[in-house]
Structure formats: C-alpha cells, structure tokens
Design an enzyme around this catalytic site. Structure first.
Site, PDB file in Angstrom:
ATOM      1  N   ILE A  72       0.819  -1.211   0.000  1.00  0.00           N
ATOM      2  CA  ILE A  72       0.000   0.000   0.000  1.00  0.00           C
ATOM      3  C   ILE A  72       0.858   1.268   0.000  1.00  0.00           C
ATOM      4  O   ILE A  72       0.455   2.305  -0.513  1.00  0.00           O
ATOM      5  CB  ILE A  72      -0.929   0.007   1.249  1.00  0.00           C
ATOM      6  CG1 ILE A  72      -1.717  -1.314   1.349  1.00  0.00           C
ATOM      7  CG2 ILE A  72      -1.860   1.202   1.232  1.00  0.00           C
ATOM      8  CD1 ILE A  72      -2.600  -1.632   0.170  1.00  0.00           C
TER       9      ILE A  72
ATOM     10  N   HIS B 192      -0.102  11.431  -8.638  1.00  0.00           N
ATOM     11  CA  HIS B 192       0.779  10.264  -8.566  1.00  0.00           C
ATOM     12  C   HIS B 192       2.152  10.565  -9.149  1.00  0.00           C
ATOM     13  O   HIS B 192       2.288  11.353 -10.078  1.00  0.00           O
ATOM     14  CB  HIS B 192       0.176   9.083  -9.350  1.00  0.00           C
ATOM     15  CG  HIS B 192      -1.019   8.484  -8.697  1.00  0.00           C
ATOM     16  ND1 HIS B 192      -2.011   7.852  -9.405  1.00  0.00           N
ATOM     17  CD2 HIS B 192      -1.393   8.408  -7.401  1.00  0.00           C
ATOM     18  CE1 HIS B 192      -2.944   7.417  -8.576  1.00  0.00           C
ATOM     19  NE2 HIS B 192      -2.588   7.741  -7.353  1.00  0.00           N
TER      20      HIS B 192
END
EC number: 6.2.1.5
Length: 292
Positions: free
Chosen positions: A96, A248
């Site tokens: 994660i 991102h």
C-alpha cells in the site's frame, strides 16, 4: 472463481502492530478476510487483534501457511519488506505504501523476475474479491459480488467504478489497484489477461491516467488477444499540462509522451469503449452489455 485472491487466501500483515496495519487489519477481519497473523520485527511471540505476531515473514509463513501478505510499512523500509516477502515465496504481495524511492523499486522489480511472487502496487488501494477477501484500504461495503473485473491506476477512481457497477446491479468479480508509481509490480496487461481467462468475469473496466505507456501496452495486448470481452476505459488527465506531475509520481506527460489523447486513441483503435466522464463508468458498461 475470481482472480488472485478468494475466501481460502491466508493473509498476513507486515507492519501489523502499527497504526495503519492495525486499523486496516481490523477492517479486513470484519469483512471476513482470512487473516492468519502479522509481522513486526521485535514483537514476535505476542498477539495482536487475537492473532499471532512474528518477527519475520519466513517464520509467519512456516507457522500459518500464509500465501498472501499486505504491507503497511513506511517508504524507507517498504522495499525491504517486499524483498523479505519475495524471499519467503509469498504468492501475492500487496504493498500500500506511497513514496518508495524509484531505485528501491528497481531492485524489487529485479527480484520479482523468476520468483514465485506477484506484487500488487506499491502506492495502491489493494485487491478485493467481493464477499470473500479484502486486502488493502478500500471501503468494503461498496463492493458487491458480480461479473465486472476492475483494474485501475487510481484508488479513488476505482471506488467510483465499484460504486457505480454496484448501483446498476452488475457487481465485481475482483478489483485490482495496480498503483500510481512509475515502477510497479503488476501491469494492466497482466491483470487484463487474468480477467480474460476468468470465466466469472464477463466484462472489464480499466481506469488509466496520464504518464508512462501502460495503457498503450494494454491496447496492443487487447488488439492481439484471441479472447474478447467487453471493455470500458476512462483515462484521467485529459486537460493536464506537459511536464507537470498530477498527483501520482507516475502521472506526468514527459517528452511529449504519455498524454491522455495518445492513450484514448490507442484504446479506441483496440475496440475499447471510452467514457469521457468518471460519473458515467457504470452506465457506459451497463449500456454496452445490454447491446450484446
């Protein structure tokens, strides 16, 4: 059948006793995931959330026969955690963690070659097979067992696609967040190939974004694949400027490559149905299936 994980998957958590590991393990257990233990170096021999804690992944696997691991470890240590899981031959590893240095991930990528491990992530929400197994940070309650395979570079847009396919009654077979970093473990192509071969997955939603060439690679694969299923795609970042990172680490148009326009054209040429708005993903898929 779904893909990657199911109700028989035995899951351990690396970074088990930390705040993130604790919270999301509680959520996974409440969802019905078969959590069998966790790893925190120096805390072996204790119990946490009524599950055993081990010092190493090797020990955890030997004692629990775990075949999946989820990693909630800070960026500076996350690559070592992935490498430890690879060394222990854990089959599915879900990382994660956001912010892992690119060079660390290059080492991980090299270690994955020829290994028994499939890495999902990093910087991803995880993987879920609705009603069976939840590995990651996604909200379990929006999912519904069904026929749509979802693969995405974006976590929150995954949840949009999930909520909408649940709302229109289609549900999901398995949902995979492959992560938004430039170097990750599993590609769109690999996920789409698994979905195409899965009998329970009748159609696929693919959510991409600017940066890199993963979507173009997927378009080439879809074009050449002998197995055909309905595919709907949304690409985020149509209005994004060049050379500016958009959220991102991997979401950047650099050297004129990786624009949403290029990706959309490639996917359309492969016969993929495009939706221009994330609000229309579920409806677009339902309409497409109703036409068949």
């Amino acid at each position: 059948m779904a893909i990657l994980i199911n109700k028989k998957t035995k899951v351990i958590c690396q970074g088990f006793t930390g705040s993130q590991g604790t919270f999301h393990s509680e959520q996974a257990i409440a969802y019905g995931t078969n959590m069998v233990g966790g790893v925190t170096p120096g805390k072996g021999g204790h119990t946490h959330l009524n599950l055993p804690v081990y010092n190493t992944v090797h020990e955890a696997k030997a004692k629990t026969d775990a075949n999946a691991s989820v990693i909630y470890v800070p960026p500076g240590f996350a690559a070592d955690s992935i490498l430890e899981a690879i060394d222990a031959k854990i089959e599915v590893v879900v990382c994660i963690t956001e912010g892992i240095p690119v060079l660390d991930m290059v080492k991980v990528k090299r270690a994955l070659i020829g290994s028994k491990t499939r890495l999902i992530g990093p910087n991803c929400p995880g993987v879920i097979t609705p009603g069976e197994c939840k590995i990651g940070i996604m909200p379990g309650h929006i999912h519904k067992t069904g026929i749509i395979g979802i693969v995405s570079r974006s976590g929150t847009l995954t949840y949009e696609a999930v909520a909408q396919t649940t709302a229109v009654g289609l549900g999901q077979s398995t949902c995979i967040g492959i992560g938004g970093d430039p170097v990750n473990g599993t590609s769109f192509v690999e996920c789409i190939e698994m979905f195409l071969q899965d009998d329970e997955t009748k159609a696929i939603i693919m959510i991409g974004e600017i940066g890199g060439n993963a979507e173009e690679d997927a378009a080439d694969f879809i074009k050449q694949s002998k197995i055909k299923k309905p595919i709907v795609s949304f690409i985020a970042g149509i209005t994004a400027p060049s050379d500016k990172r958009m959220g991102h680490a991997g979401a950047i148009i650099s050297g004129g490559k990786g624009s949403a326009k290029d990706k959309l054209e490639a996917l359309q040429s492969a016969g993929v149905t495009i939706t221009k708005s994330p609000a229309d993903i579920g409806k677009t898929m339902l309409d497409l299936l109703n036409k068949i």
